[in-house]
Design a protein around this motif. Sequence first.
Motif: not given
Length: 211
Positions: A182-188, A160-167, A191-196, A6-12
């Motif tokens: 994973i959704y976070d307001e800072s990366s709203a 399984i890696f989980i992060d709210d940052n597309i990069n 969202v479409d890029e991450m889904k792809k 897991f990522d921490f900031d924006g994820t946990l």
Amino acid sequence: MKTYLFDFDGTLVDSMPTYVSTMLRILDENWIEYDSSIVKIITPLGLIGTAKYYIELGVNKTVEEIVAKMLEYMIEAYSTRVPAKNNVESTLKKLKEQGCDLHVLTASPHETLDPCLKRLGIDELFTNIWSCNDFGTTKADPNIYIEAAKRIGKDVSEIIFIDDNINADITAKSAGMTVYGIYDESSADYVDEMKKACEKYIYDFSELLEI
């Protein structure tokens, strides 16, 4: 059972407003202009990586001076008031009960990471809690994910890696990990890029129990 990294900031934790404001405060204090895309750039870099990037942008200080100022601003907030994101605590406990192996890999330093997870009462759920500083590189480097897998003792494809940052998501996938955005307001905006880019995308942490 599943192995999660897991990522921490924006994820946990819901810390991105604190993290971003701290990072951008350094630029503001040094009269450096920037646009909104900078958040996407600096989030995976960690403090040292961000400090080096800031020097390229024109901040006339050493890496050590910039990092010290960042830590000064961040430690108090993470130690006292940054909250867990919705359903994180209950979901982590259920995953642990199911036998899942849980780990953390974050750009945040241990000075903010460790006291925050301990205050929230979830630190003991993780087998490893890593800062990028433990690897001497950043989450923009595919090798950090490969090395993390080695330390866990699993093939990189089994994690399984989980992060709210597309990069970070794209880089982890390029290293061979299975990646959930994973959704976070800072990366709203991404969202479409991450889904792809990701195998799965979730809006709430509890959705991990349904996958």
